[in-house]
Design a protein around this motif. Sequence first.
Motif, PDB file in Angstrom:
ATOM      1  N   GLU A   1      -3.222  20.307   2.114  1.00  0.00           N
ATOM      2  CA  GLU A   1      -4.083  20.662   3.259  1.00  0.00           C
ATOM      3  C   GLU A   1      -4.283  19.482   4.202  1.00  0.00           C
ATOM      4  O   GLU A   1      -4.807  19.644   5.286  1.00  0.00           O
ATOM      5  CB  GLU A   1      -5.449  21.164   2.765  1.00  0.00           C
ATOM      6  N   LYS A   2      -3.910  18.301   3.763  1.00  0.00           N
ATOM      7  CA  LYS A   2      -4.033  17.065   4.548  1.00  0.00           C
ATOM      8  C   LYS A   2      -5.489  16.744   4.906  1.00  0.00           C
ATOM      9  O   LYS A   2      -5.778  16.153   5.930  1.00  0.00           O
ATOM     10  CB  LYS A   2      -3.188  17.129   5.821  1.00  0.00           C
ATOM     11  N   ASP A   3      -6.403  17.149   4.021  1.00  0.00           N
ATOM     12  CA  ASP A   3      -7.802  16.800   4.253  1.00  0.00           C
ATOM     13  C   ASP A   3      -8.311  15.790   3.229  1.00  0.00           C
ATOM     14  O   ASP A   3      -9.402  15.251   3.367  1.00  0.00           O
ATOM     15  CB  ASP A   3      -8.695  18.044   4.252  1.00  0.00           C
ATOM     16  N   LYS A   4      -7.507  15.523   2.214  1.00  0.00           N
ATOM     17  CA  LYS A   4      -7.840  14.506   1.222  1.00  0.00           C
ATOM     18  C   LYS A   4      -6.615  13.635   1.010  1.00  0.00           C
ATOM     19  O   LYS A   4      -5.485  14.126   1.005  1.00  0.00           O
ATOM     20  CB  LYS A   4      -8.256  15.143  -0.098  1.00  0.00           C
ATOM     21  N   PHE A   5      -6.854  12.346   0.862  1.00  0.00           N
ATOM     22  CA  PHE A   5      -5.732  11.457   0.595  1.00  0.00           C
ATOM     23  C   PHE A   5      -6.193  10.269  -0.224  1.00  0.00           C
ATOM     24  O   PHE A   5      -7.389  10.030  -0.389  1.00  0.00           O
ATOM     25  CB  PHE A   5      -5.041  11.022   1.893  1.00  0.00           C
ATOM     26  N   LYS A   6      -5.215   9.586  -0.773  1.00  0.00           N
ATOM     27  CA  LYS A   6      -5.531   8.394  -1.547  1.00  0.00           C
ATOM     28  C   LYS A   6      -4.677   7.245  -1.056  1.00  0.00           C
ATOM     29  O   LYS A   6      -3.565   7.422  -0.573  1.00  0.00           O
ATOM     30  CB  LYS A   6      -5.351   8.621  -3.046  1.00  0.00           C
ATOM     31  N   VAL A   7      -5.251   6.057  -1.184  1.00  0.00           N
ATOM     32  CA  VAL A   7      -4.573   4.828  -0.789  1.00  0.00           C
ATOM     33  C   VAL A   7      -4.521   3.936  -2.018  1.00  0.00           C
ATOM     34  O   VAL A   7      -5.551   3.647  -2.626  1.00  0.00           O
ATOM     35  CB  VAL A   7      -5.328   4.104   0.343  1.00  0.00           C
ATOM     36  N   GLU A   8      -3.311   3.528  -2.371  1.00  0.00           N
ATOM     37  CA  GLU A   8      -3.130   2.602  -3.482  1.00  0.00           C
ATOM     38  C   GLU A   8      -2.830   1.231  -2.901  1.00  0.00           C
ATOM     39  O   GLU A   8      -1.915   1.077  -2.103  1.00  0.00           O
ATOM     40  CB  GLU A   8      -1.972   3.079  -4.361  1.00  0.00           C
ATOM     41  N   LEU A   9      -3.636   0.233  -3.283  1.00  0.00           N
ATOM     42  CA  LEU A   9      -3.424  -1.145  -2.852  1.00  0.00           C
ATOM     43  C   LEU A   9      -3.024  -1.981  -4.059  1.00  0.00           C
ATOM     44  O   LEU A   9      -3.662  -1.894  -5.107  1.00  0.00           O
ATOM     45  CB  LEU A   9      -4.708  -1.743  -2.282  1.00  0.00           C
TER      46      LEU A   9
ATOM     47  N   ASN B   1       0.835  -1.199   0.000  1.00  0.00           N
ATOM     48  CA  ASN B   1       0.000   0.000   0.000  1.00  0.00           C
ATOM     49  C   ASN B   1       0.867   1.245   0.000  1.00  0.00           C
ATOM     50  O   ASN B   1       1.993   1.234   0.494  1.00  0.00           O
ATOM     51  CB  ASN B   1      -0.936   0.014   1.211  1.00  0.00           C
ATOM     52  N   LYS B   2       0.324   2.287  -0.601  1.00  0.00           N
ATOM     53  CA  LYS B   2       0.960   3.608  -0.603  1.00  0.00           C
ATOM     54  C   LYS B   2      -0.115   4.621  -0.251  1.00  0.00           C
ATOM     55  O   LYS B   2      -1.228   4.558  -0.762  1.00  0.00           O
ATOM     56  CB  LYS B   2       1.539   3.939  -1.982  1.00  0.00           C
ATOM     57  N   VAL B   3       0.248   5.565   0.600  1.00  0.00           N
ATOM     58  CA  VAL B   3      -0.676   6.615   1.010  1.00  0.00           C
ATOM     59  C   VAL B   3      -0.075   7.956   0.617  1.00  0.00           C
ATOM     60  O   VAL B   3       1.109   8.204   0.860  1.00  0.00           O
ATOM     61  CB  VAL B   3      -0.911   6.592   2.541  1.00  0.00           C
ATOM     62  N   SER B   4      -0.877   8.806   0.003  1.00  0.00           N
ATOM     63  CA  SER B   4      -0.411  10.159  -0.304  1.00  0.00           C
ATOM     64  C   SER B   4      -1.553  11.132  -0.034  1.00  0.00           C
ATOM     65  O   SER B   4      -2.724  10.807  -0.238  1.00  0.00           O
ATOM     66  CB  SER B   4       0.090  10.267  -1.740  1.00  0.00           C
ATOM     67  N   ALA B   5      -1.193  12.324   0.438  1.00  0.00           N
ATOM     68  CA  ALA B   5      -2.190  13.317   0.839  1.00  0.00           C
ATOM     69  C   ALA B   5      -1.953  14.629   0.107  1.00  0.00           C
ATOM     70  O   ALA B   5      -0.842  14.903  -0.362  1.00  0.00           O
ATOM     71  CB  ALA B   5      -2.121  13.553   2.346  1.00  0.00           C
ATOM     72  N   ASN B   6      -3.008  15.450   0.054  1.00  0.00           N
ATOM     73  CA  ASN B   6      -2.839  16.782  -0.507  1.00  0.00           C
ATOM     74  C   ASN B   6      -2.182  17.689   0.529  1.00  0.00           C
ATOM     75  O   ASN B   6      -1.974  17.296   1.682  1.00  0.00           O
ATOM     76  CB  ASN B   6      -4.190  17.343  -0.985  1.00  0.00           C
TER      77      ASN B   6
END
Length: 146
Positions: free
Chosen positions: A53-61, A46-51
Amino acid sequence: MERKSGESFTSSLKFINYIVNNVNFRYNENVNKEKRTWKLTFDIDNKVSANIEKDKFKVELTTSLFKGIEDAPFYLDVTITGYFELVGEDDIMKFEANAIAIMYPYLRAIVSTYTASANVSPVILPAINVNAMLKNKRGQEKMEKD
């Protein structure tokens, strides 16, 4: 003050959507068809990245089935990305495990549907302990740094 039903159970984490980035299936034509006792091997990353502002993020599985197994019946790699929003002043990393737990059933369904449609023995990935998976991953990353 009167609460609405379920209000105390709402999460700061909001699941927006997911997409399928990649499905790569390769049938192994050299497989010994007499040997029908393959043990399912798979890994999950998994990889996690955020914008900013840290109010939106995505998780790649990502999962890979039978990676590195010479006599496997087939090989399958699947990558999906889930998009999340965080409401409030919470730390994104507190929700990494929750986001993965939300995404994993989608990954399992894709693997099951694809293998069934590919006319091979359908694969149902087992349930996983996301917290243990993340703890193991962090331990491996720490060992690589040392």
